[in-house]
Write a protein that holds these residues in place. Structure first.
Motif, PDB file in Angstrom:
ATOM      1  N   PRO A  11       0.847  -1.049   0.058  1.00  0.00           N
ATOM      2  CA  PRO A  11      -0.031  -0.037   0.120  1.00  0.00           C
ATOM      3  C   PRO A  11       0.751   1.218   0.128  1.00  0.00           C
ATOM      4  CG  PRO A  11      -0.694  -1.285   1.884  1.00  0.00           C
ATOM      5  CD  PRO A  11       0.564  -2.126   1.199  1.00  0.00           C
ATOM      6  N   LYS A  12       0.139   2.440  -0.373  1.00  0.00           N
ATOM      7  CA  LYS A  12       0.939   3.733  -0.465  1.00  0.00           C
ATOM      8  C   LYS A  12       1.341   4.016   0.962  1.00  0.00           C
ATOM      9  CE  LYS A  12      -1.508   5.870  -4.356  1.00  0.00           C
ATOM     10  NZ  LYS A  12      -2.241   6.901  -4.559  1.00  0.00           N
ATOM     11  N   LYS A  13       2.795   4.596   1.040  1.00  0.00           N
ATOM     12  CA  LYS A  13       3.464   4.727   2.195  1.00  0.00           C
ATOM     13  C   LYS A  13       3.676   3.710   3.115  1.00  0.00           C
ATOM     14  CE  LYS A  13       2.007   9.523   2.109  1.00  0.00           C
ATOM     15  NZ  LYS A  13       1.473  10.738   2.981  1.00  0.00           N
ATOM     16  N   ALA A  14       3.523   2.387   2.550  1.00  0.00           N
ATOM     17  CA  ALA A  14       3.848   1.300   3.555  1.00  0.00           C
ATOM     18  C   ALA A  14       5.217   1.382   3.789  1.00  0.00           C
ATOM     19  CB  ALA A  14       3.262   0.120   3.025  1.00  0.00           C
ATOM     20  N   ASN A  15       6.085   1.662   2.792  1.00  0.00           N
ATOM     21  CA  ASN A  15       7.496   1.406   3.051  1.00  0.00           C
ATOM     22  C   ASN A  15       8.286   2.885   3.161  1.00  0.00           C
ATOM     23  OD1 ASN A  15       7.146  -1.196   2.239  1.00  0.00           O
ATOM     24  ND2 ASN A  15       7.139  -0.811   0.078  1.00  0.00           N
ATOM     25  N   THR A  16       7.795   3.839   3.577  1.00  0.00           N
ATOM     26  CA  THR A  16       8.427   5.065   4.061  1.00  0.00           C
ATOM     27  C   THR A  16       9.351   4.745   5.119  1.00  0.00           C
ATOM     28  OG1 THR A  16       6.363   6.032   5.183  1.00  0.00           O
ATOM     29  CG2 THR A  16       7.041   6.583   2.684  1.00  0.00           C
ATOM     30  N   GLY A  17      10.509   5.477   5.310  1.00  0.00           N
ATOM     31  CA  GLY A  17      11.332   5.181   6.305  1.00  0.00           C
ATOM     32  C   GLY A  17      11.266   6.306   7.298  1.00  0.00           C
ATOM     33  N   ARG A  18      11.806   6.215   8.590  1.00  0.00           N
ATOM     34  CA  ARG A  18      11.729   7.299   9.608  1.00  0.00           C
ATOM     35  C   ARG A  18      12.249   8.686   9.226  1.00  0.00           C
ATOM     36  NH1 ARG A  18      15.365   8.270  13.686  1.00  0.00           N
ATOM     37  NH2 ARG A  18      16.939   6.685  12.876  1.00  0.00           N
ATOM     38  N   LYS A  19      11.594   9.648   9.411  1.00  0.00           N
ATOM     39  CA  LYS A  19      12.201  11.060   9.052  1.00  0.00           C
ATOM     40  C   LYS A  19      13.625  11.261   9.911  1.00  0.00           C
ATOM     41  CE  LYS A  19       9.361  14.638   9.022  1.00  0.00           C
ATOM     42  NZ  LYS A  19       8.627  15.786   9.653  1.00  0.00           N
ATOM     43  N   ARG A  20      14.620  11.352   9.029  1.00  0.00           N
ATOM     44  CA  ARG A  20      16.041  11.520   9.667  1.00  0.00           C
ATOM     45  C   ARG A  20      16.364  13.005   9.511  1.00  0.00           C
ATOM     46  NH1 ARG A  20      20.695   9.001   7.626  1.00  0.00           N
ATOM     47  NH2 ARG A  20      21.402   8.749   9.642  1.00  0.00           N
TER      48      ARG A  20
END
Length: 160
Positions: A11-20
């Motif tokens: 799904p969309k945004k399922a694989n977004t990482g942590r905001k560094r």
């Protein structure tokens, strides 16, 4: 188009990482590190109390407070005679002890305080143990030939 293994996607945004944050201009969050320019929130060590509204009177202080909460209130799980009568008809129960309320799905847990109310009719003789009984419930149980036993061994009569 049918879903199968060849066209499955996350799904969309399922694989977004942590905001560094604070990792330079290349990160897309450079310079102010997502804190904006100036102001209280941009400074180090800044933390605001919950509900802070920039100096405006907070909502929880603007709303009126009414009444009080009695900390000594005793909560009972109320059970009507109709439910007990239905169970007696279904399962042929002649006695209900304190341990049985959880098993029969009448109470949330074993330690719940039980009060029997007199809504409905009881046709079979059932011996019921509970913490409290309403007057009408005790009358109807006795009228049907059963016993209303208060937890602790006292039998309730309709006259009480």
């Amino acid at each position: 188009m049918a879903k199968n293994l060849s066209n499955l996607r996350a799904p969309k945004k399922a694989n977004t990482g942590r905001k560094r944050v604070g990792r330079g201009m290349g990160s897309g969050m450079g310079k102010t590190s997502t804190r904006g320019h100036k102001g209280q929130g941009s400074r180090s060590g800044s933390s605001l109390m919950r509900g802070f509204e920039g100096g405006q009177m907070p909502l929880h202080r603007r709303l009126p407070k009414r009444g009080f909460t009695n900390i000594f209130r005793v909560e009972y799980t109320v059970i009507n005679l109709t439910r007990i009568a239905d169970l007696a008809a279904e399962r042929g129960i002649s006695e209900i002890a304190l341990e049985d309320y959880k098993k029969l799905g009448l109470a949330g847990n074993k330690k719940a305080l039980i009060k029997i109310l007199g809504t409905g009719e009881l046709t079979t003789a059932i011996s019921i143990t509970a913490h409290r009984f309403s007057k009408t419930a005790a009358e109807k149980i006795e009228k049907a030939g059963g016993k209303a036993i208060v937890a602790g061994g006292v039998t309730v009569t309709a006259a009480e």
